[in-house]
Design a protein around this motif. Structure first.
Motif, PDB file in Angstrom:
ATOM      1  N   VAL A  62      37.475 -57.067 -21.724  1.00  0.00           N
ATOM      2  CA  VAL A  62      36.847 -56.147 -22.671  1.00  0.00           C
ATOM      3  C   VAL A  62      35.808 -56.914 -23.486  1.00  0.00           C
ATOM      4  O   VAL A  62      36.068 -58.011 -23.978  1.00  0.00           O
ATOM      5  CB  VAL A  62      37.885 -55.495 -23.605  1.00  0.00           C
ATOM      6  N   ILE A  63      34.612 -56.340 -23.586  1.00  0.00           N
ATOM      7  CA  ILE A  63      33.517 -56.929 -24.340  1.00  0.00           C
ATOM      8  C   ILE A  63      32.989 -55.886 -25.319  1.00  0.00           C
ATOM      9  O   ILE A  63      32.839 -54.715 -24.973  1.00  0.00           O
ATOM     10  CB  ILE A  63      32.382 -57.383 -23.400  1.00  0.00           C
ATOM     11  N   LYS A  64      32.678 -56.332 -26.525  1.00  0.00           N
ATOM     12  CA  LYS A  64      32.086 -55.422 -27.510  1.00  0.00           C
ATOM     13  C   LYS A  64      30.572 -55.448 -27.359  1.00  0.00           C
ATOM     14  O   LYS A  64      29.945 -56.511 -27.426  1.00  0.00           O
ATOM     15  CB  LYS A  64      32.483 -55.824 -28.928  1.00  0.00           C
ATOM     16  N   VAL A  65      29.996 -54.285 -27.148  1.00  0.00           N
ATOM     17  CA  VAL A  65      28.544 -54.140 -27.026  1.00  0.00           C
ATOM     18  C   VAL A  65      28.109 -53.175 -28.114  1.00  0.00           C
ATOM     19  O   VAL A  65      28.439 -51.988 -28.077  1.00  0.00           O
ATOM     20  CB  VAL A  65      28.144 -53.605 -25.636  1.00  0.00           C
ATOM     21  N   GLY A  66      27.384 -53.696 -29.096  1.00  0.00           N
ATOM     22  CA  GLY A  66      27.020 -52.856 -30.226  1.00  0.00           C
ATOM     23  C   GLY A  66      28.260 -52.459 -31.010  1.00  0.00           C
ATOM     24  O   GLY A  66      29.057 -53.316 -31.409  1.00  0.00           O
ATOM     25  N   GLU A  67      28.466 -51.156 -31.176  1.00  0.00           N
ATOM     26  CA  GLU A  67      29.619 -50.668 -31.925  1.00  0.00           C
ATOM     27  C   GLU A  67      30.810 -50.336 -31.034  1.00  0.00           C
ATOM     28  O   GLU A  67      31.879 -49.999 -31.529  1.00  0.00           O
ATOM     29  CB  GLU A  67      29.235 -49.413 -32.721  1.00  0.00           C
ATOM     30  N   PHE A  68      30.640 -50.449 -29.721  1.00  0.00           N
ATOM     31  CA  PHE A  68      31.678 -49.982 -28.802  1.00  0.00           C
ATOM     32  C   PHE A  68      32.263 -51.122 -27.967  1.00  0.00           C
ATOM     33  O   PHE A  68      31.603 -52.125 -27.713  1.00  0.00           O
ATOM     34  CB  PHE A  68      31.114 -48.901 -27.878  1.00  0.00           C
ATOM     35  N   PHE A  69      33.492 -50.907 -27.542  1.00  0.00           N
ATOM     36  CA  PHE A  69      34.154 -51.823 -26.622  1.00  0.00           C
ATOM     37  C   PHE A  69      34.062 -51.247 -25.217  1.00  0.00           C
ATOM     38  O   PHE A  69      34.300 -50.051 -25.012  1.00  0.00           O
ATOM     39  CB  PHE A  69      35.621 -52.014 -27.005  1.00  0.00           C
ATOM     40  N   TYR A  70      33.741 -52.107 -24.253  1.00  0.00           N
ATOM     41  CA  TYR A  70      33.659 -51.695 -22.853  1.00  0.00           C
ATOM     42  C   TYR A  70      34.641 -52.522 -22.027  1.00  0.00           C
ATOM     43  O   TYR A  70      34.739 -53.738 -22.193  1.00  0.00           O
ATOM     44  CB  TYR A  70      32.246 -51.879 -22.309  1.00  0.00           C
ATOM     45  N   GLY A  71      35.350 -51.836 -21.135  1.00  0.00           N
ATOM     46  CA  GLY A  71      36.285 -52.507 -20.250  1.00  0.00           C
ATOM     47  C   GLY A  71      35.682 -52.730 -18.876  1.00  0.00           C
ATOM     48  O   GLY A  71      35.072 -51.824 -18.298  1.00  0.00           O
ATOM     49  N   PHE A  72      35.853 -53.934 -18.355  1.00  0.00           N
ATOM     50  CA  PHE A  72      35.354 -54.306 -17.030  1.00  0.00           C
ATOM     51  C   PHE A  72      36.539 -54.706 -16.160  1.00  0.00           C
ATOM     52  O   PHE A  72      37.366 -55.519 -16.583  1.00  0.00           O
ATOM     53  CB  PHE A  72      34.370 -55.473 -17.132  1.00  0.00           C
ATOM     54  N   THR A 110      20.442 -59.137 -23.558  1.00  0.00           N
ATOM     55  CA  THR A 110      21.356 -60.056 -22.883  1.00  0.00           C
ATOM     56  C   THR A 110      22.518 -60.354 -23.819  1.00  0.00           C
ATOM     57  O   THR A 110      22.322 -60.562 -25.020  1.00  0.00           O
ATOM     58  CB  THR A 110      20.631 -61.369 -22.522  1.00  0.00           C
ATOM     59  N   ILE A 111      23.732 -60.371 -23.294  1.00  0.00           N
ATOM     60  CA  ILE A 111      24.889 -60.674 -24.132  1.00  0.00           C
ATOM     61  C   ILE A 111      24.796 -62.117 -24.640  1.00  0.00           C
ATOM     62  O   ILE A 111      24.127 -62.961 -24.043  1.00  0.00           O
ATOM     63  CB  ILE A 111      26.215 -60.461 -23.354  1.00  0.00           C
ATOM     64  N   ALA A 112      25.460 -62.383 -25.741  1.00  0.00           N
ATOM     65  CA  ALA A 112      25.417 -63.709 -26.366  1.00  0.00           C
ATOM     66  C   ALA A 112      25.926 -64.772 -25.394  1.00  0.00           C
ATOM     67  O   ALA A 112      26.779 -64.493 -24.543  1.00  0.00           O
ATOM     68  CB  ALA A 112      26.278 -63.714 -27.627  1.00  0.00           C
ATOM     69  N   PRO A 113      25.417 -65.996 -25.500  1.00  0.00           N
ATOM     70  CA  PRO A 113      25.809 -67.055 -24.557  1.00  0.00           C
ATOM     71  C   PRO A 113      27.316 -67.260 -24.431  1.00  0.00           C
ATOM     72  O   PRO A 113      27.827 -67.427 -23.320  1.00  0.00           O
ATOM     73  CB  PRO A 113      25.129 -68.297 -25.144  1.00  0.00           C
ATOM     74  N   HIS A 114      28.051 -67.222 -25.552  1.00  0.00           N
ATOM     75  CA  HIS A 114      29.497 -67.455 -25.452  1.00  0.00           C
ATOM     76  C   HIS A 114      30.208 -66.282 -24.783  1.00  0.00           C
ATOM     77  O   HIS A 114      31.239 -66.466 -24.128  1.00  0.00           O
ATOM     78  CB  HIS A 114      30.105 -67.751 -26.828  1.00  0.00           C
ATOM     79  N   ILE A 115      29.651 -65.068 -24.927  1.00  0.00           N
ATOM     80  CA  ILE A 115      30.236 -63.913 -24.255  1.00  0.00           C
ATOM     81  C   ILE A 115      29.921 -63.968 -22.758  1.00  0.00           C
ATOM     82  O   ILE A 115      30.776 -63.648 -21.915  1.00  0.00           O
ATOM     83  CB  ILE A 115      29.711 -62.599 -24.870  1.00  0.00           C
ATOM     84  N   LYS A 116      28.704 -64.382 -22.424  1.00  0.00           N
ATOM     85  CA  LYS A 116      28.352 -64.519 -21.008  1.00  0.00           C
ATOM     86  C   LYS A 116      29.235 -65.557 -20.333  1.00  0.00           C
ATOM     87  O   LYS A 116      29.692 -65.366 -19.202  1.00  0.00           O
ATOM     88  CB  LYS A 116      26.878 -64.897 -20.861  1.00  0.00           C
TER      89      LYS A 116
END
Length: 286
Positions: free
Chosen positions: A94-104, A131-137
């Protein structure tokens, strides 16, 4: 294919579907058909996002681009499901993108032909986001790669570290997460490293710092690691942190291994990386 790079497709880029797309649009079929066979019929819609997994060198030299589909999580509790945010579940991230959480999910990885993706972008069916932040990538990539190549620490040490992390040591791991843009990784030297149930493990723990880490924070990180090692040793006496005990007991340390609590990129050599295994939450797999 230079055109796809020119429109901004890079590893870690977020792709959004246009809200005006009909559910019957052929683009969704392209995404589904690019998945592993057993899961090719799972739905995909405009509320989903795509994250690019392919590296630039692969994008420029191959016909297909690998992406993973993300679905918006409803009522996601970050505290109760921290293991999904920390990539400890290889089935789901799960990654937070903006205000929402997305499940992969692993079965939502798909390969899409470059010409299909380029056409979708040019026609406005897909929008290229940030692009997502480096630590999230890095966490995203570790989620996939470490399922196959992770090398756990010796069992007795691993269990002690897991117990410490989920108990009194939770503060330290929260501190790491709070400063993950300043701390590249923790590096651990452990001896013996091939005995699963040794009477004693001698360890050294150091933080590899990013270029964004200021000197004052570097000193603070050193203090936190020292505090953690003192506490860890007190709870598990068979764990002997050399930086705390200052006892080698006949152990011959490799020349590249330092007792420093932190290292910059310039200080940390390939030889040091070989002897000091990278620690991340994925190793704690119990």
């Amino acid at each position: 294919m230079q055109e796809i790079l020119d429109v901004g497709i890079r590893q870690g880029v977020i792709l959004f579907f246009s809200d005006s797309l009909e559910s019957s649009d052929q683009l969704f079929d392209y995404v589904k058909s690019g998945r592993f066979g057993l899961f090719s019929d799972e739905s995909v819609g405009t509320s989903n996002i795509l994250l690019v997994l392919s590296q630039e060198c692969s994008i420029s030299g191959r016909r297909y681009i690998e992406v993973v589909q993300g679905k918006k999580e409803r009522r996601f509790d970050a505290k109760k499901n921290s293991h999904l945010l920390d990539a400890q579940d290889y089935g789901k991230l799960v990654i937070k993108v903006g205000e929402f959480f997305y499940g992969f999910r692993e079965h939502s990885i798909a390969k899409i032909a470059q010409e299909v993706l380029l056409k979708a972008i040019q026609s406005g069916k897909i929008f290229v986001g940030e692009t997502i932040a480096p630590h999230i990538k890095r966490r995203l990539l570790d989620w996939r790669v470490l399922e196959y190549v992770r090398e756990p620490f010796p069992d007795r040490f691993n269990r002690a570290l897991f117990e410490y992390r989920t108990g009194r040591g939770g503060w330290f791991f929260n501190y790491l997460l709070e400063n993950q843009d300043k701390i590249d990784s923790l590096r651990i030297f452990i001896s013996p490293d091939e005995e699963e149930n040794a009477e004693e493990y001698q360890i050294i723990i150091s933080a590899l710092l990013t270029d964004q880490c200021e000197e004052t924070l570097s000193e603070e990180i050193s203090q936190q690691i020292e505090k953690m090692l003192t506490e860890f040793h007190a709870a598990y006496p068979f764990i002997a942190p050399i930086q705390i005990t200052e006892e080698i007991d006949g152990l011959i340390l490799p020349d590249a291994v330092s007792l420093a609590f932190t290292h910059s990129y310039d200080e940390f050599t390939f030889s040091a990386a070989y002897h000091m295994r990278e620690f991340n939450l994925e190793f704690l797999c119990y």
